[in-house]
Design an enzyme around this catalytic site. Structure first.
Site, PDB file in Angstrom:
ATOM      1  N   LEU A  35       0.809  -1.214   0.000  1.00  0.00           N
ATOM      2  CA  LEU A  35       0.000   0.000   0.000  1.00  0.00           C
ATOM      3  C   LEU A  35       0.841   1.262   0.000  1.00  0.00           C
ATOM      4  CD1 LEU A  35      -2.776  -1.054   2.549  1.00  0.00           C
ATOM      5  CD2 LEU A  35      -2.787  -1.254   0.056  1.00  0.00           C
ATOM      6  N   ASP A  53       3.093  12.984  15.547  1.00  0.00           N
ATOM      7  CA  ASP A  53       2.991  12.918  14.082  1.00  0.00           C
ATOM      8  C   ASP A  53       1.533  13.051  13.650  1.00  0.00           C
ATOM      9  OD1 ASP A  53       3.981  12.798  11.530  1.00  0.00           O
ATOM     10  OD2 ASP A  53       4.163  10.620  11.469  1.00  0.00           O
TER      11      ASP A  53
END
Length: 754
Positions: free
Chosen positions: A145, A302
C-alpha cells in the site's frame, strides 16, 4: 534479717470511735514483728492514697462493673441518636480527608499514576495472555500500500483455525518498531476505539512452522534481504482505505466524508453550513482521539491528515502510525534531546519538552513523578499545534498542497507566528486573486468567522508560538466552535442567499486543476525565498525517506540528535521479554493445531512425495501406497505400469514411446516405478512410456476415473492423442538447476494454498 521478716500490711477500716473530724474510711498502716503486740495503727498520708489510686486501674485485673458500662454498648437500637461522645466513637475527621484528598487527586492527574499502575501490572499481563500468538506463517501478504519513513505497509490476510480469513494491514517497521508495538498495545487497552484495532506484532526470530496439515493454507512471509532480519511486523485489522489526506485531495471534500462519518449523505442543501457540519464533526473526532492519547501520557508527535484513518466499520476517525509517539508516563521512546517530527506539521519548538529534561529514571519513579513533569512542560501542546495545521487544511483548500503548506510555514515564521498578520496579507490579495485561490480564501475565512468568529479564535490559539498559550485537547473539545450549532450567525445565513453558494458549485469541477497550478506557482515562489532544502525534504517524505539526517539538514542543525542505545533501553528489554512469552504460547498453539487438525485432512503421502520428488528432480522419494486408477480404461494403465516395472529391472533401459502419448506435466523421470501413460487401446505390456529411473511407486495414468493430482487429471473422457517428439534435455548449470528446483517447489506449494 529482721527487716526481711518484717511484714507490712495495709488495712482500710472504718473507725468506730473516731471523731467527726476524722475522714471516713482511712487507711491504717500496721507494722508488727513476730511476737510483738499489736500497736496502735498509724494512718496513711494523702500522697500514699493518690499513688494507690493511680496504680490500681493499671493492674492486669478484670474490671468489676455493670456489662454495658464496661462494653459501652449504649442504646443499641437507637445508637444513631446518641452523642458520639457517649459511646466513644469518632465522627467525621476533616483533617484526615484534607490530607488524603490531594494525594488521591495527584494519583489521578494526567498522565495518571494509579490508573497507569493498574494497567501496567494487571491489565497488560491479562491482555497479553488473551492475545492469540501468531507469526509470519499465519499471514499471506497482499499488495503493497505504501512506504513511509518508519516502514512499509502491506495488505494481507490472517488465516485462523476453522478456515476463517481476516483482512489485515501489515507494517514491516524498519525502526522504532518496538516502541510502536508498545504504544498500540497500551492504546488498545485504555482507548482502543480511538486507534486502529491492533492484533499483534512479531519479529523475524519468531518462526514456528505450521503443522503438515496446515502448511497448505499459507505461504510463509520470507525476508527479502539481510536487513529484514531485524524487522518487526505489526498487524492491524483492516479499517478501510480512506484517510483524511486522501479524502481532502478530492474535489468532493467534505461531502465525500459524510457517508463515512454519518452513514449517509446529509439532506441539507450543499453550501457553507453543510460543509461546516462535516468539518466540525471530523475535527471533533480527531481531537477526541488525541485527548485519549494524552489522558494516558502518550504524545503522538505525528498528527496529520495522512495518519487519520476513517474507519468504515466504526464510522469514526482513528489515529494510526504511532511509531514516533512517546509514552511520558515511564519514558518509553523518549530521549530529551532527540526529535521525531514531520516539519510540515510540527511546532516551532521541535521538541515535546525541554532538552534539559533529565533522562527517565526507573519506571516506578518515573511514573510517580510524571504528573509534575506533565504539568510543568505541557508536552501535549506539541500535538495541538499539529491539530491546528490540520484544521487549517480542512478549511483552506489551497493549503492542502505540500508546496503551499511549506510556503505558509515559511511566511508564518517570518511574521513571528502572528496569524492575524498573515490573514491581513491574504485578505489584501483577494481583489487580485483569481479562480480556486480566491474561492479557497473566501470559503476558509467565512467558515472560521461563523458563530461569532469562534473558529478563527480556536485556530489562533492552536497555532500560538508558546506551548503554554495553546489549549489542551480537553479545552478544545469545550470550545464554543465545537459545542455550538454551526451557521447560527447572521453573517453566515446571509452568505447562503448570496452568490457564494452558486460560485462554489460551479467552481468544483476546476478545483483540482487550479490547485495544481497554484501549488506550482507557490512552489516556485518558495524556491525563490530559499525553501529549496525544505521542499527536497518534503519530497523525500512523500517517497517514504524521512530520516534523522534529512530533518537535520532541513532544520539547519549542526550536530545529530543522539539516539538511545538499543541494548540498554527499557523498550528493548520489554520487547525481549514479550517475545519470549509469545514464542512459548505460539509453540503451544502449534501443538494444539497438529493434534486437532482444524484445517481438514492433510494431503496424501503420495501427493507429498510426488511434490517433493518433482521439486528435487525425482530423487529421494520413499515408497508409498500406489494410486490405482479405476474405470473401463484402467487396464491400459495397469499394463503400462507392468511394462515399466519390467523395464526397471534392466538398468537404465528406456522403453520407446510406441503409442505417441504426450507426457503429462507431472511425469518425466520422476517418482514411481513407472509413469506409464496408456490410452486404453493397447493392452500389450510394451504399450507404455515408463521411466524406471525413479524410486517411488506406480503413478500410472490411465483413462479411468477422474483423479486430481497436482493439477493433473485422470479423466474418464479419452483425450486426443498427439505425437510429440522428445527433445534432448539441455545441460543446466548447478546454480540454475538449484533455482529451477526451488521454483518448482514454490509452484507446488502454491497448489496447496489453492
Amino acid at each position: 534479717m529482721a527487716l526481711a521478716q518484717r511484714q507490712v500490711s495495709c488495712r482500710i477500716e472504718r473507725s468506730t470511735g473516731a471523731s467527726t473530724s476524722q475522714p471516713v474510711g482511712s487507711c491504717l498502716l500496721v507494722q508488727r514483728r513476730p511476737g510483738q503486740r499489736r500497736g496502735v495503727p498509724a494512718r496513711a498520708t494523702p500522697e500514699f492514697i493518690d499513688a494507690l489510686s493511680a496504680l490500681v486501674p493499671n493492674l492486669p485485673l478484670e474490671q468489676i462493673a455493670a456489662p454495658c458500662q464496661v462494653m459501652k454498648c449504649g442504646d443499641i437500637v437507637y445508637r444513631s441518636t446518641l452523642d458520639p461522645s457517649l459511646y466513644n466513637e469518632a465522627g467525621f475527621d476533616e483533617k484526615t480527608v484534607a490530607l488524603l484528598a490531594p494525594v488521591l487527586a495527584y494519583l489521578f492527574l494526567p498522565p495518571g499514576v494509579l490508573p497507569g499502575a493498574i494497567d501496567y501490572y494487571i491489565r497488560a499481563p491479562l491482555k497479553r495472555k488473551q492475545t492469540k500468538a501468531i507469526d509470519k506463517n499465519d499471514i499471506v501478504l497482499g499488495k503493497r500500500l505504501g512506504t513511509g519513513g518508519f516502514g512499509t505497509v502491506f495488505k494481507g490476510e490472517l488465516k485462523e483455525e476453522g478456515g476463517v480469513k481476516t483482512s489485515i494491514i501489515i507494517k514491516k517497521a524498519k525502526e522504532f518498531g518496538e516502541a510502536e508495538v508498545w504504544m498500540n498495545e497500551r492504546m488498545s487497552r485504555v482507548a482502543g476505539h480511538h486507534v486502529a484495532e491492533f492484533v499483534t506484532a512479531f519479529d523475524e526470530s519468531l518462526n514456528v512452522p505450521l503443522p503438515a496439515a496446515a502448511g497448505k493454507r499459507a505461504a510463509p512471509v520470507q525476508p527479502t534481504s539481510p536487513l529484514d532480519a531485524n524487522s518487526i511486523w505489526l498487524v492491524w485489522v483492516y479499517e478501510g482505505d480512506n484517510t483524511l489526506s486522501s479524502l481532502m485531495e478530492r474535489r468532493e471534500w467534505p461531502y465525500n466524508l459524510e457517508p463515512l462519518l454519518f452513514g449517509r449523505e446529509l439532506r441539507a442543501p450543499r453550501g457553507p453550513v453543510r460543509e461546516l457540519v462535516t468539518i466540525k464533526e471530523a475535527f471533533r473526532q480527531l481531537v477526541q482521539a488525541v485527548a485519549a492519547c494524552h489522558s494516558v501520557g502518550i504524545v503522538h508527535r505525528d498528527i496529520k491528515p495522512a495518519n487519520c484513518i476513517v474507519s468504515e466499520r466504526d464510522k469514526k476517525i482513528k489515529l494510526i502510525d504511532l511509531g514516533a509517539a512517546a509514552d511520558l508516563r515511564i519514558g518509553i521512546n523518549y530521549v530529551p534531546n532527540e526529535y521525531l517530527l514531520d516539519p510540515r506539521y510540527a511546532p516551532p519548538q521541535q521538541y515535546i519538552m525541554s532538552t534539559q529534561t533529565p533522562k527517565p529514571p526507573p519506571k516506578p519513579v518515573a511514573a510517580f513523578l510524571s504528573p509534575i513533569l506533565w504539568t510543568m512542560e505541557k508536552p501535549d501542546r506539541f500535538d495541538m499545534y499539529s491539530c491546528g495545521i490540520t484544521l487549517l487544511q480542512m478549511v483552506f483548500g489551497h493549503l492542502r498542497n505540500d508546496n503551499a503548506l511549506i510556503a505558509f510555514n515559511k511566511r508564518l515564521q517570518e511574521l513571528k507566528w502572528d496569524l492575524p498578520a498573515w490573514r491581513r496579507e491574504e485578505e489584501a490579495k483577494l481583489p487580485s486573486a483569481k479562480g480556486a485561490l480566491a474561492e479557497s480564501l473566501e470559503a476558509g475565512f467565512e467558515a472560521l468567522d461563523a458563530d461569532g468568529g469562534a473558529g478563527w479564535d480556536l485556530l489562533m490559539r492552536l497555532l500560538a508560538y508558546k506551548p503554554t498559550d495553546r489549549p489542551s485537547a480537553a479545552a478544545v473539545l469545550a470550545h464554543p466552535w465545537l459545542t455550538s450549532a454551526p451557521g447560527r450567525t447572521a453573517s453566515l445565513q446571509h452568505s447562503l442567499s448570496g452568490s457564494f453558494e452558486a460560485t462554489v458549485s460551479t467552481a468544483a469541477a476546476a478545483t483540482s486543476t487550479a490547485l495544481t497550478a497554484a501549488g506550482k506557482s507557490l512552489g516556485q515562489a518558495a524556491k525563490d525565498a530559499g525553501l529549496a532544502s525544505m521542499e527536497e525534504a518534503i519530497l523525500k517524505v512523500n517517497q517514504g525517506a524521512l530520516t534523522e539526517a534529512q530533518l537535520m539538514e532541513e532544520l539547519g542543525l549542526q550536530e545529530p540528535a543522539p539516539v538511545a542505545p538499543r541494548e540498554g533501553s527499557q523498550t528493548i528489554a520489554w520487547w525481549q521479554e514479550r517475545q519470549n512469552e509469545l514464542k512459548a504460547r505460539l509453540v503451544e498453539r502449534r501443538e494444539a493445531m497438529s493434534e486437532s487438525d482444524p484445517y481438514g485432512a492433510a494431503p496424501s503421502a503420495m501427493q507429498v512425495g510426488s511434490a517433493i520428488n518433482n521439486a528435487r528432480g525425482g530423487k529421494g522419494a520413499k515408497p508409498t501406497t500406489p494410486v490405482k486408477p479405476t474405470g473401463p480404461m484402467a487396464a491400459a494403465g495397469a499394463a503400462a505400469a507392468a511394462a515399466a516395472a519390467a523395464a526397471r529391472v534392466e538398468a537404465k533401459v528406456k522403453v520407446p514411446n510406441i503409442l505417441g502419448v504426450k507426457k503429462p506435466a507431472s511425469g518425466g523421470g520422476s517418482n514411481g516405478r513407472a509413469n506409464g501413460n496408456g490410452n486404453g487401446k493397447a493392452a500389450p505390456a510394451k504399450a507404455a512410456n515408463g521411466n524406471g529411473s525413479g524410486n517411488g511407486n506406480t503413478n500410472g495414468n490411465g483413462n479411468g476415473a477422474k483423479q486430481q493430482l497436482f493439477g493433473g487429471l485422470l479423466g474418464r473422457k479419452q483425450q486426443p492423442v498427439e505425437e510429440v517428439q522428445e527433445e534432448p534435455e539441455e545441460e543446466v548449470e548447478p546454480e540454475q538447476e538449484t533455482a529451477s528446483k526451488k521454483e518448482r517447489a514454490f509452484n507446488l506449494l502454491g497448489v496447496f494454498r489453492r
